[in-house]
Motif scaffolding. Structure first.
Motif, PDB file in Angstrom:
ATOM      1  N   PHE A  47      97.049  23.629   4.211  1.00  0.00           N
ATOM      2  CA  PHE A  47      97.619  22.563   5.220  1.00  0.00           C
ATOM      3  C   PHE A  47      98.566  22.903   5.843  1.00  0.00           C
ATOM      4  O   PHE A  47      99.612  23.130   5.125  1.00  0.00           O
ATOM      5  CB  PHE A  47      97.404  21.178   4.638  1.00  0.00           C
ATOM      6  N   PRO A  51      98.514  15.871   6.081  1.00  0.00           N
ATOM      7  CA  PRO A  51      97.419  15.021   6.625  1.00  0.00           C
ATOM      8  C   PRO A  51      98.023  13.834   7.032  1.00  0.00           C
ATOM      9  O   PRO A  51      98.316  12.882   6.384  1.00  0.00           O
ATOM     10  CB  PRO A  51      96.538  15.129   5.572  1.00  0.00           C
ATOM     11  N   ILE A  54      93.453  10.393   6.861  1.00  0.00           N
ATOM     12  CA  ILE A  54      92.534  10.562   5.860  1.00  0.00           C
ATOM     13  C   ILE A  54      91.482   9.750   5.730  1.00  0.00           C
ATOM     14  O   ILE A  54      91.874   8.430   5.616  1.00  0.00           O
ATOM     15  CB  ILE A  54      93.378  10.736   4.665  1.00  0.00           C
ATOM     16  N   LEU A 110      91.608  14.936   7.768  1.00  0.00           N
ATOM     17  CA  LEU A 110      91.091  15.558   6.100  1.00  0.00           C
ATOM     18  C   LEU A 110      90.015  14.339   5.721  1.00  0.00           C
ATOM     19  O   LEU A 110      90.294  13.200   6.047  1.00  0.00           O
ATOM     20  CB  LEU A 110      92.186  15.462   5.210  1.00  0.00           C
ATOM     21  N   LYS A 131      89.052  19.091   8.057  1.00  0.00           N
ATOM     22  CA  LYS A 131      89.089  19.625   6.707  1.00  0.00           C
ATOM     23  C   LYS A 131      88.711  18.680   5.714  1.00  0.00           C
ATOM     24  O   LYS A 131      88.633  17.566   5.894  1.00  0.00           O
ATOM     25  CB  LYS A 131      90.616  20.056   6.542  1.00  0.00           C
ATOM     26  N   THR A 132      88.019  19.362   4.644  1.00  0.00           N
ATOM     27  CA  THR A 132      87.541  18.604   3.640  1.00  0.00           C
ATOM     28  C   THR A 132      87.964  19.028   2.310  1.00  0.00           C
ATOM     29  O   THR A 132      88.167  20.239   2.013  1.00  0.00           O
ATOM     30  CB  THR A 132      85.954  18.751   3.679  1.00  0.00           C
TER      31      THR A 132
END
Length: 310
Positions: A47, A51, A54, A110, A131-132
């Protein structure tokens, strides 16, 4: 006395670390990277910045995230208790049936995915620049690892470490509050499709181990589609002769209790089992033993210990 105390603490630490995998790799990356974490699928995700938006596909992630200073912009519907601060967040469907379009429309940077259930979303979210991280919050070690990852993401590492220390301390207090004697327990899981036996990887199995008890099903071959459960066999359970029988279920507890007690009464073989004969059959609540108790792992351990030692 000092040697005995040290021995107990070492033994407790070994038991408390026996229900999950090692801690994740976390840390600030080089070249200005905000954080790099390795999730429970072994994927290392970097990252560039904290984040800000979320979303989560499991309600069990919410309380740990908020405890280390995070918040959610999307969450699933759930029977689990949702923290008040997260109740206003938009729903993205049920954990096992996420509304992908709704999730993407929330523009998260995220998404926390539930391991074993939501990995199919990874490619779609990645294609949309999202992103995960895949997390497994089932065992106690899973929860502690999860807290470490979330604290790295929110920049609250010390808060995460303090949270874990408090949980460890509370669990140690529960262990010290009960006799240090070996109990042989069996854990039956009841659904509309039938019965299975819970192994050490299950939530109830993990907690029983942390309390120093032996799961009579340990070592039994697991079901093909569930590594934390084994096929139920009355003959096997009678032969194992547990001192205590715990029951978890998907359905209404009163109905499950009535069904189980009728089953015990219908077959005389059950009366040869010590747990049945001595009335040591205990029903465990879904919110603590079917869904991950998360930050409430010490409370779940206290609940199970209190059934056996009121």
């Amino acid at each position: 006395m000092r040697a005995l105390g040290t021995t107990f603490l070492i033994a407790a630490a070994l038991v408390l670390s026996a229900c999950g995998a090692p801690a994740p790799s976390t840390g600030s990356g080089a070249g200005g990277t905000y954080a790099a974490v390795t999730d429970d699928n072994g994927r290392t995700v970097s990252f560039d910045q904290k984040p800000a938006r979320i979303a989560v596909t499991s309600a069990s992630f919410i309380a740990p995230l908020y405890a280390v200073g995070g918040e959610v912009v999307g969450r699933p519907d759930s029977k689990m208790k949702i923290p008040d601060a997260a109740k206003a967040a938009p729903s993205i469907g049920k954990t096992y049936q996420i509304d992908t379009e709704k999730l993407i429309s929330l523009s998260p940077d995220l998404v926390l995915l539930n391991r074993g259930m939501n990995e199919k979303l990874i490619d779609t979210l990645d294609a949309n620049g999202i992103k995960t991280l895949v997390l497994d919050g089932k065992s106690y070690d899973d929860v502690k690892r999860e807290i470490g990852i979330l604290a790295a993401l929110t920049g609250e590492k010390e808060k995460g470490e303090e949270l874990v220390r408090k949980m460890d301390s509370d669990l140690d207090a529960v262990r010290r509050s009960i006799p240090q004697e070996k109990k042989r327990v069996a854990i039956i899981h009841s659904t509309g499709q039938g019965l299975s036996v819970q192994l050490d990887g299950s939530i109830a199995g993990c907690i029983a181990n942390m309390l120093g008890w032996e799961n009579t099903a340990a070592g039994m071959p697991a079901l093909d589609k569930n590594p934390d459960a084994a096929p139920y066999s009355m003959e096997t359970l009678v032969a194992q002769n547990p001192d205590i029988l715990f029951v978890t279920s998907m359905g209404d507890e009163a109905e499950i209790r009535a069904s189980m007690e009728a089953m015990f009464a219908d077959n005389p073989a059950w009366q040869t089992v010590t747990a049945i004969r001595e009335g040591r059959v205990y029903y465990l609540p879904q919110e603590m033993f079917l869904f991950s108790p998360g930050l409430d792992y010490p409370a779940a351990a206290k609940y199970m210990a209190g059934l056996v030692y009121p």
